[in-house]
Design an enzyme around this catalytic site. Sequence first.
Site, mmCIF file in Angstrom:
data_model
loop_
_atom_site.group_PDB
_atom_site.id
_atom_site.type_symbol
_atom_site.label_atom_id
_atom_site.label_comp_id
_atom_site.label_asym_id
_atom_site.label_seq_id
_atom_site.Cartn_x
_atom_site.Cartn_y
_atom_site.Cartn_z
ATOM 1 N N ARG A 128 3.153 29.585 28.530
ATOM 2 C CA ARG A 128 2.498 28.316 28.205
ATOM 3 C C ARG A 128 2.283 28.166 26.698
ATOM 4 N NH1 ARG A 128 3.382 24.642 30.389
ATOM 5 N NH2 ARG A 128 3.691 23.731 28.348
ATOM 6 N N ASP B 108 1.095 1.545 -1.712
ATOM 7 C CA ASP B 108 0.313 1.749 -0.503
ATOM 8 C C ASP B 108 0.220 0.481 0.334
ATOM 9 O OD1 ASP B 108 -1.340 3.303 1.217
ATOM 10 O OD2 ASP B 108 -3.062 2.173 0.440
ATOM 11 N N LYS C 38 -5.819 8.559 -5.832
ATOM 12 C CA LYS C 38 -5.884 7.492 -4.839
ATOM 13 C C LYS C 38 -6.935 6.456 -5.224
ATOM 14 C CE LYS C 38 -4.748 8.778 -0.679
ATOM 15 N NZ LYS C 38 -4.689 9.400 0.656
ATOM 16 N N GLU D 93 -1.659 6.098 -6.704
ATOM 17 C CA GLU D 93 -1.559 5.136 -5.603
ATOM 18 C C GLU D 93 -1.830 3.735 -6.137
ATOM 19 O OE1 GLU D 93 -3.566 6.166 -1.741
ATOM 20 O OE2 GLU D 93 -4.647 4.313 -2.181
ATOM 21 N N LYS E 1 -1.299 14.555 7.261
ATOM 22 C CA LYS E 1 -1.837 14.177 8.584
ATOM 23 C C LYS E 1 -1.276 15.090 9.667
ATOM 24 C CE LYS E 1 -2.562 9.447 7.049
ATOM 25 N NZ LYS E 1 -2.261 8.011 7.186
#
Lengths: 285, 285, 285, 285, 285, 285
Positions: free
Chosen positions: D106, D224, D173, D203, D141
Amino acid sequence: MSKPSRNLQADSRIICEVVTTALAEDIGPGDITSELCIPADYQARGQFVAKQAGVLAGLEVAEECFRQLSARVTFESYKQAGEDFKVGEVLAEVTGPARALLAAERTALNFLQRLCGIATLTRNFVTAIEGSQAVIVDTRKTTPGLRVLEKAAVRAGGGQNHRFALYDAILIKDNHIRIAGGIKAAVEAAQQGAPAQLKIEVETTSLQQVEEAIATEADIIMLDNMNLEMMQQAVEIVAGRTLLEASGGVTIDNVSQIAATGVDLISVGRLTHSAPAIDISLEIL
Amino acid sequence: MSKPSRNLQADSRIICEVVTTALAEDIGPGDITSELCIPADYQARGQFVAKQAGVLAGLEVAEECFRQLSARVTFESYKQAGEDFKVGEVLAEVTGPARALLAAERTALNFLQRLCGIATLTRNFVTAIEGSQAVIVDTRKTTPGLRVLEKAAVRAGGGQNHRFALYDAILIKDNHIRIAGGIKAAVEAAQQGAPAQLKIEVETTSLQQVEEAIATEADIIMLDNMNLEMMQQAVEIVAGRTLLEASGGVTIDNVSQIAATGVDLISVGRLTHSAPAIDISLEIL
Amino acid sequence: MSKPSRNLQADSRIICEVVTTALAEDIGPGDITSELCIPADYQARGQFVAKQAGVLAGLEVAEECFRQLSARVTFESYKQAGEDFKVGEVLAEVTGPARALLAAERTALNFLQRLCGIATLTRNFVTAIEGSQAVIVDTRKTTPGLRVLEKAAVRAGGGQNHRFALYDAILIKDNHIRIAGGIKAAVEAAQQGAPAQLKIEVETTSLQQVEEAIATEADIIMLDNMNLEMMQQAVEIVAGRTLLEASGGVTIDNVSQIAATGVDLISVGRLTHSAPAIDISLEIL
Amino acid sequence: MSKPSRNLQADSRIICEVVTTALAEDIGPGDITSELCIPADYQARGQFVAKQAGVLAGLEVAEECFRQLSARVTFESYKQAGEDFKVGEVLAEVTGPARALLAAERTALNFLQRLCGIATLTRNFVTAIEGSQAVIVDTRKTTPGLRVLEKAAVRAGGGQNHRFALYDAILIKDNHIRIAGGIKAAVEAAQQGAPAQLKIEVETTSLQQVEEAIATEADIIMLDNMNLEMMQQAVEIVAGRTLLEASGGVTIDNVSQIAATGVDLISVGRLTHSAPAIDISLEIL
Amino acid sequence: MSKPSRNLQADSRIICEVVTTALAEDIGPGDITSELCIPADYQARGQFVAKQAGVLAGLEVAEECFRQLSARVTFESYKQAGEDFKVGEVLAEVTGPARALLAAERTALNFLQRLCGIATLTRNFVTAIEGSQAVIVDTRKTTPGLRVLEKAAVRAGGGQNHRFALYDAILIKDNHIRIAGGIKAAVEAAQQGAPAQLKIEVETTSLQQVEEAIATEADIIMLDNMNLEMMQQAVEIVAGRTLLEASGGVTIDNVSQIAATGVDLISVGRLTHSAPAIDISLEIL
Amino acid sequence: MSKPSRNLQADSRIICEVVTTALAEDIGPGDITSELCIPADYQARGQFVAKQAGVLAGLEVAEECFRQLSARVTFESYKQAGEDFKVGEVLAEVTGPARALLAAERTALNFLQRLCGIATLTRNFVTAIEGSQAVIVDTRKTTPGLRVLEKAAVRAGGGQNHRFALYDAILIKDNHIRIAGGIKAAVEAAQQGAPAQLKIEVETTSLQQVEEAIATEADIIMLDNMNLEMMQQAVEIVAGRTLLEASGGVTIDNVSQIAATGVDLISVGRLTHSAPAIDISLEIL
């Protein structure tokens, strides 16, 4: 201010680590029963009650079990490490979320019962030789993983610790002697490279070996599995020039006679390898 | 091919981890005495010799202690887990660098003596009820950190394991019952959310509670600290509809009478919390 | 006081451990960008805003990410695990040093989006069978390392947990059956050594096997990849004598028909192995 | 000799560590069912068979699962990472003790299905933009704890890796920009302290910001969540002076149009956060 | 509000972990001397006093040593990382249980003296090139296990960090070049698979190689063990098209001449591998 | 057979652990440059060549670095720990996958250069006092995390180890004396609870204190920062009744004069806290 004295409790960082492992073992992904039967916000109070008389040790380990499960636990100890307790005495009280109390209960008791067992058995040996010059010391025959806690329990019972492990003592045993080519050769080899702060102890099994050991500059001579008469003679031979340690076959029945021979140290393996647990329960009020 | 059977040895990955911790505890930065007294290339051979009769368990743990210290160790077992041994029997032989043998000796024996102690005590209980339908089961009263090893030792002694921990069983005890508002409420709460593969066990302390428990769909009823007469009556009340577990105060003296009442399971905490170590020594040849 | 109920959140000790690993993975020696662009004492406030509707799970995991980076973080949750949220809803608010907020952001969202994804998908399945007696259960097809968290998310979505792992259930599958020599032999082998608290479940792929299984004392029968007609017949054959679990090929389209056959449990692997992430963002104000 | 190329497999030390954690999660104290139903010495052979077409990744992780459970396992791979497979193809064969095969099954599949899922989805994106100059890159992510494995799966699918974590890139960012006081201020702050080997990426969400960014010496500009038209204009503004990365809202349907705008990098979060598992089974022969 | 700036302190999670290891190394089962000679409740106050002038770094690491031993410690810093101190200056003051102070003392000083040594040596190099455009950068020649701390100390001394490790930079050295078949081949191989955020640096040992490197699109060229004249010529050849890093044989005596050649970066291994400790003592009042 | 002698190498289990940490620090998710520039199957051979003369230590640590990265590495040592080497001598040769060699290179050298530095500096001190009775011993002023390795390097250089840590010695220093209320009180407190195998050492700063110490049964007296004349007088006062240790301010220039005073032990902190690294390189052939 209190007087300096050897800690009767184990180092808190080590307690923390051992308890973390123990709780992971017993709780793992979660205590299913309590989650199903007890509301998350239910508060409870419990008392540790002695079901047998004994000597206290390890209460701080039990406390840590609860603390690791909830920051909202309060724990009050009514006894100190090293104190006697009687049947029915309340040793401590713990308050907090019922789920935390029930999840920690078994682990806390597993520690506490074992450590009180060791302290109590140690106290029995210490009491048995009261009035002699000898001291009861422990061995490396401890439970793997719990040595620091068990050695603290021995201190709580009134014993002293012998070496902690292989790294903090030079103890030349039969196999070292045979391989090195005799007591003289072994002790000399040790003297050449030994860290200065460590004494050199030699194990002997005959009076002949005791004489050989005394001829070297060994600091401690262990009398391994000797009978009372031999121990007596060894004490006479050595005449205070080194410390003497009796080892092997020590029981609560013969320990006072051993002490009476005049040895300095009596090491007792069963303090840690065979002490029966003391019955203590956590009663939720 | 052998028949399927529950392993009498613990999982090898867990043995590896526990032994690593234990050796670190005992050896730390190094075994000074052997380094000083024994040449690095000296080879030795040792035999594990029983000083007491008993039942074997944990030999694979002892073996792992030596293997972790040297890849050049050979270890031959003369007995399997679960087999009896007599005083003087050689259980296994280990060969390799003398420094490795001496450094692992104490840790290996600490494991072996404890685990044989548990297997031997279990065997005594199992033998005492031979001929009955009951089985001896263990509890969670194990040494923190060693549960997997100790539960394997119980199997080696012929007992069966009860739940491993808080996560693989639903065992509704007195405090769960009181907080949930009675046996019926507690069992129903459990039934609603319980993982399907787990049975529900309920602890009872009176025949009244046994009747309440039987009215729910509990799968196992624990008879907590009941006397023989009450157990007998509980067996009659239940009449095979659920499993019955006797728990509390079980000793080698009363266990056969308990079995005779017709209960299915007898759980014995002392198998793991108070089994005296079996005396075994490693004799270097 | 709240009613008892299975936790919808994972155990806090396990959350702590998993988050520590995750932050070490993402931050390692340091978040260079924030160190270079943001003053150490700059405070910020951020809101978790749903970009998709869903069911909440894992918010406590997200919170832990921030807490581990700074003791000066405050975190306020506006929703509980198991509650629905709509597009645009604010799920929680976090305040603290901007560097900590930005360093934890990605890790927190990685957890939260995945766990909400699982809860939401579970809810869809649960809703689809509303009115039936069946329950949706999960499997062991979880993300390695995150099982405790993902099983809590299944509960948050209204599903129940099947076995947690290989150690808390006896589930006899096709390979066990073949190797043991048939269903009867396999179940009997299991019955002899199984811990008493565990039920025995058997996997079947034909009605013939269902009959064989019912003849043993298995507690649960799994119907593996059977079509609706076979399931229907299995339900009739078993007639309530054991629990029945449907497994294999369950989709949101066929689950209500499966439930209508009268099975007790429907296990759905995709709840955890293929749930798409729910889009949630952390908006710094 | 083979040509140099970026590894399509993860570092073996990291695989080892992740697998150890995963097996501990799923096996814990032991696989009860197999112990009860399968003799310890029973040998078995199994094949990994594709139930869906896909791109291979993670087979070395599956292999490690078996190797950690038994030294007597042999594992033969029939496909390399990055190769396509069709329904019904045998990907690998494993032979060894049946208990080890079933205990690892598994966990091995959980890794393999997820990693093949990522490689397959990546391949789909890569194929969709074939003929353009753009490359598909991943994001942070990823599944907490599995980043190294998942990034290797992206490479196996033909994508390239973007930054691994917060420590190996300077990516300024929106929040950095706002707090630092604008793009110019943020980039200058970064330039002053940045390790020399790292490029600076900024960004942007508007063409105005693109112009600001190009005026600094930023090395990469992220567009973005811009629409196709804005991206087109950004490409024209930048005119090759820096790399351009398209980010946000990239799907298999719009990716070729995005590539056609002339951007250099297209980052796709769903490669790792939402790739459905590929169905693969282990068939024991 | 402070301006953004690269942290002069290491990440607190990493400090915590390194200190835990260091204290376990030095305290192990316990500080016997203090337990025997100092009462458990004795409070003390100590001052860190500089015995040599230097630049401060690592005070937060020293503080953590005390904090891990007792929650009742207060620690007040009188200097910030990066500040100069003179002989006799008090750097910080710590108050708490005497046992905790004495147990942490040596470990705290071992960290502090080493890290101040690195900051001080770095400052010397930085000062030596004042007025030039060049910056002093560190290398991977750090103490195993302490890299994060030592790189923070370099920043405290006014240097910049070069790559942290093998994973956050592409640095093509002589062996890569030879095996790949020349600078051109190596750089092209790197360009094909390199993560976009990393620059490509190439090591050169001749002006011929510098010309080869400039013909590729390498971002940084390292001049390895070149003499001043060669460096000068390299600067002329490159004419600002890439960054230039001088490396090898940099000493406090030649560093200003190296800087005068016009190179951008000067990497100095001895900052971390051979900085002598700065003498600091903890004086208990 | 070789004669027994203190190991000049550190315990292999500890080497393994320290190297694992060091490689994780330097390689992390992977060595990008080598992956991009060197084929996976490229084999290489490298030689460790001394760029400075010195004394060898730590070669087994360097070897372990390569072994942990590839099972296909062969490593041949041409020198033993404790042996001298000259400029240009080849110390060892390593063969295996080029990627493994390059990935381990820096970490291996970081260990080797530091440990040879310590061995070499120790040898210089040992040589400087040749002919005297004194021995050079180390201190606890070691690099956090590397103590076992550094103490082995001191032995390789011909020094002896003083106490390993706080747990294997009783060393009563100025603060213990002041808090306990004088030398007599401190030594007596220690004598009451000290484990029997440990000697008691007392630090003194005046001849007055030496007299006080000699009046107790202390085993070793440390002369802290005394000048040569005071040391001389202390030797006369003590007249061989205890060991004497000179400590503080020991340099290569004054060490022979210190030895000439007749002290037994000379402890030198700089052996481990300030030994400059020895220049050694790995030359790939």
